[in-house]
Design a protein around this motif. Sequence first.
Motif, short mmCIF file in Angstrom:
data_model
loop_
_atom_site.label_atom_id
_atom_site.label_comp_id
_atom_site.label_asym_id
_atom_site.label_seq_id
_atom_site.Cartn_x
_atom_site.Cartn_y
_atom_site.Cartn_z
N ALA A 142 0.58 -1.06 -0.05
CA ALA A 142 0.03 -0.16 0.11
C ALA A 142 0.83 1.24 0.04
O ALA A 142 0.31 2.31 -0.55
N GLY A 143 2.10 0.95 0.22
CA GLY A 143 3.05 2.18 0.41
C GLY A 143 3.90 2.43 -0.90
O GLY A 143 4.65 3.21 -0.71
N THR A 144 3.66 1.49 -1.79
CA THR A 144 4.20 1.65 -3.05
C THR A 144 3.64 2.20 -4.22
O THR A 144 2.44 2.37 -3.88
N PRO A 145 4.32 2.56 -5.17
CA PRO A 145 3.57 2.90 -6.44
C PRO A 145 2.59 1.85 -6.95
O PRO A 145 1.72 2.53 -7.98
N LEU A 146 2.48 0.88 -6.64
CA LEU A 146 1.76 -0.29 -7.24
C LEU A 146 0.39 0.10 -6.98
O LEU A 146 -0.25 0.36 -6.01
N PRO A 147 -0.53 0.11 -7.77
CA PRO A 147 -1.86 0.28 -7.77
C PRO A 147 -2.49 -0.81 -7.07
O PRO A 147 -2.08 -1.86 -7.26
N ARG A 148 -3.38 -0.37 -6.30
CA ARG A 148 -4.05 -1.55 -5.46
C ARG A 148 -4.85 -2.52 -6.29
O ARG A 148 -4.84 -3.61 -6.01
N SER A 149 -5.57 -2.11 -7.48
CA SER A 149 -6.23 -2.94 -8.21
C SER A 149 -5.05 -3.86 -8.86
O SER A 149 -5.46 -5.18 -9.32
N SER A 150 -3.96 -3.48 -8.80
CA SER A 150 -3.01 -4.31 -9.82
C SER A 150 -2.54 -5.53 -8.97
O SER A 150 -2.40 -6.68 -9.42
N TYR A 151 -2.63 -5.37 -7.81
CA TYR A 151 -2.31 -6.78 -6.69
C TYR A 151 -3.52 -7.59 -6.89
O TYR A 151 -2.88 -8.65 -6.99
N PHE A 152 -4.72 -7.27 -7.01
CA PHE A 152 -5.85 -8.15 -7.31
C PHE A 152 -5.80 -8.80 -8.53
O PHE A 152 -6.11 -9.98 -8.88
N ILE A 153 -5.34 -8.00 -9.72
CA ILE A 153 -4.90 -8.56 -11.17
C ILE A 153 -3.93 -9.79 -10.82
O ILE A 153 -4.24 -10.68 -11.71
N GLY A 154 -3.01 -9.34 -10.09
CA GLY A 154 -1.82 -10.26 -10.13
C GLY A 154 -2.59 -11.72 -9.21
O GLY A 154 -1.97 -12.78 -9.89
N LYS A 155 -3.13 -11.47 -8.41
CA LYS A 155 -3.77 -12.61 -7.65
C LYS A 155 -4.59 -13.57 -8.78
O LYS A 155 -4.48 -14.58 -8.69
#
Length: 285
Positions: A113-126
Amino acid sequence: MSDTVATPPAAATRAAPSGRPPSVAAAGWSRGLLETKMFFREKDAVVFTFAFPIVMLVIFGSIFQGGIGDTSITVSQLYTAGLIGAGVMSASFQNLGIGIAGDRDDGTLKRLAGTPLPRSSYFIGKIIGVLVVAVVEVAILLAIGVLMYDLSLPSGAAPWVTFTWVFLLGITGCALLGVAFSSLPRSAKSASAVISLPFVVLQFISGVFIPFTAMPEWLMRIASFFPLKWMCQGFRSVFLGDAGAALEMTGSYELDRVALVLAAWVAGGLVLCLTTFRWKSRRDG
């Protein structure tokens, strides 16, 4: 099941060549490749994930042999179709729920959450990781069904179209349900028990191990509320064909109802995710 290794900040996202952050889709794809690599590096998780439905299919297929009633369908073929549905739900609901709970507990979600990674990208990756595992799972189960239990693969395009939409709606709904359920465990240690218990129960009441029509009516009503029963029914329509329709409660696969219920779980699962998901563990407040 998904592994819970903390993601190094540098691996969470990579800047584009121009210096601008990557798009949501590009970041999600990179995250998906990382999730897949981490999963296959955990040998015990790989063995358990793929071995469980395979072992169940071989055991039940060996114990319960012969045909069903006046149909040309064998018990082993019935189990193969049902365990494909269970394998899809295992890869999505169970693995995703346990994996995200682990990411939350060890601080991975908080760091991401503290990185530039968009939160939605985390779920796309999952989701990408889940799709890879589910496709491999289904391929293995189909190979066993064909080689050991004379399961016939559909020759026409229409059954495979049905398989595709049942698979996509089912895995999406179960994945969203897994994301929502990941907020229930208080820690990573309790995640496996909290999330696996309802999944095991659903397998027994949704027609995976026990013919759906052999259960009490009140259990059939409960199972009919959840997606696994409808996924199994959709997959039976693909791999058992018209002969298997006589084994269904209504004498029909009710594919229109299968689509409606699975689509409802996609919408309902999304609402549950948006209203229940937490980025921090309970001890972080």
